[in-house]
Design a protein around this motif. Structure first.
Motif, PDB file in Angstrom:
ATOM      1  N   PHE A  24       0.834  -1.203   0.000  1.00 28.25           N
ATOM      2  CA  PHE A  24       0.000   0.000   0.000  1.00 28.25           C
ATOM      3  C   PHE A  24       0.869   1.253   0.000  1.00 28.25           C
ATOM      4  O   PHE A  24       0.550   2.226  -0.669  1.00 28.25           O
ATOM      5  CB  PHE A  24      -0.963  -0.016   1.194  1.00 28.25           C
ATOM      6  CG  PHE A  24      -2.157   0.868   0.997  1.00 28.25           C
ATOM      7  CD1 PHE A  24      -3.188   0.488   0.150  1.00 28.25           C
ATOM      8  CD2 PHE A  24      -2.250   2.082   1.651  1.00 28.25           C
ATOM      9  CE1 PHE A  24      -4.293   1.302  -0.040  1.00 28.25           C
ATOM     10  CE2 PHE A  24      -3.349   2.902   1.474  1.00 28.25           C
ATOM     11  CZ  PHE A  24      -4.374   2.516   0.622  1.00 28.25           C
ATOM     12  N   LEU A  41      -7.666   3.854   1.993  1.00 33.08           N
ATOM     13  CA  LEU A  41      -8.143   2.579   2.519  1.00 33.08           C
ATOM     14  C   LEU A  41      -9.340   2.888   3.398  1.00 33.08           C
ATOM     15  O   LEU A  41      -9.254   3.720   4.307  1.00 33.08           O
ATOM     16  CB  LEU A  41      -7.064   1.875   3.342  1.00 33.08           C
ATOM     17  CG  LEU A  41      -7.521   0.629   4.099  1.00 33.08           C
ATOM     18  CD1 LEU A  41      -7.957  -0.468   3.134  1.00 33.08           C
ATOM     19  CD2 LEU A  41      -6.426   0.130   5.028  1.00 33.08           C
ATOM     20  N   ALA A 142      -3.685  -4.989  -2.986  1.00 32.88           N
ATOM     21  CA  ALA A 142      -2.707  -3.897  -2.905  1.00 32.88           C
ATOM     22  C   ALA A 142      -1.564  -4.126  -3.887  1.00 32.88           C
ATOM     23  O   ALA A 142      -1.119  -3.198  -4.575  1.00 32.88           O
ATOM     24  CB  ALA A 142      -2.178  -3.758  -1.480  1.00 32.88           C
TER      25      ALA A 142
END
Length: 160
Positions: A24, A41, A142
């Motif tokens: 991420f 997120l 991700a």
């Protein structure tokens, strides 16, 4: 355009979370050079209703409420299309180039996603016909989002 990863439930501490956070962060760093204004997120609370259908409906309402108007909605579902990384990168690139405010990838909860949400999605994708643990799906999502952006900018991460 922003990239959004929306997951029902919380990712607990452990090796999966560490790996997710690594990808991420790479995704967020690469976003700046690929025409993506940022990455988000969003963790949606699991529904508390007794019946699975009611939990799905409750989660669906929360997912839709978290989206900006005009967002492109993509769902992960084992019955979805199995795209190559290059095909998915192309889909994200088209959303970016069409000035969509966001591209939102949704990972459902233990009961899956509400059928009505599938009807509102612009795409339904699959990481294969197998059922994957939520923690691993987050890591794979991700990584694949990072890979997609690396393809769009010509970064050497994707070598196929």
């Amino acid at each position: 355009m922003r990239l959004m990863l929306i997951g029902v439930g919380r990712l607990k501490a452990g090796p999966e979370r560490e790996l997710f956070e690594r990808y991420f962060k790479r995704l967020a760093d690469l976003a700046r050079t690929s025409g993506i204004s940022g990455v988000d997120l969003r963790e949606i609370e699991e529904g508390r209703a007794r019946r699975p259908e009611d939990r799905q409906a409750e989660e669906s309402r929360l997912i839709l409420a978290s989206l900006p108007r005009g967002a492109r909605l993509a769902l992960l579902d084992e019955r979805g299309a199995a795209l190559s990384s290059t095909q998915w990168a192309s889909e994200i690139g088209k959303a970016r180039d069409s000035a969509a405010p966001a591209y939102a990838l949704v990972i459902g909860g233990p009961d899956g996603l509400d059928p009505s949400l599938r009807g509102q999605a612009q795409s339904v994708l699959s990481f294969g016909a197998m059922t994957w643990p939520h923690q691993l799906v987050r890591v794979m999502a991700a990584e694949q989002l990072y890979r997609s952006l690396s393809i769009l900018v010509g970064h050497p991460y994707h070598r196929a």
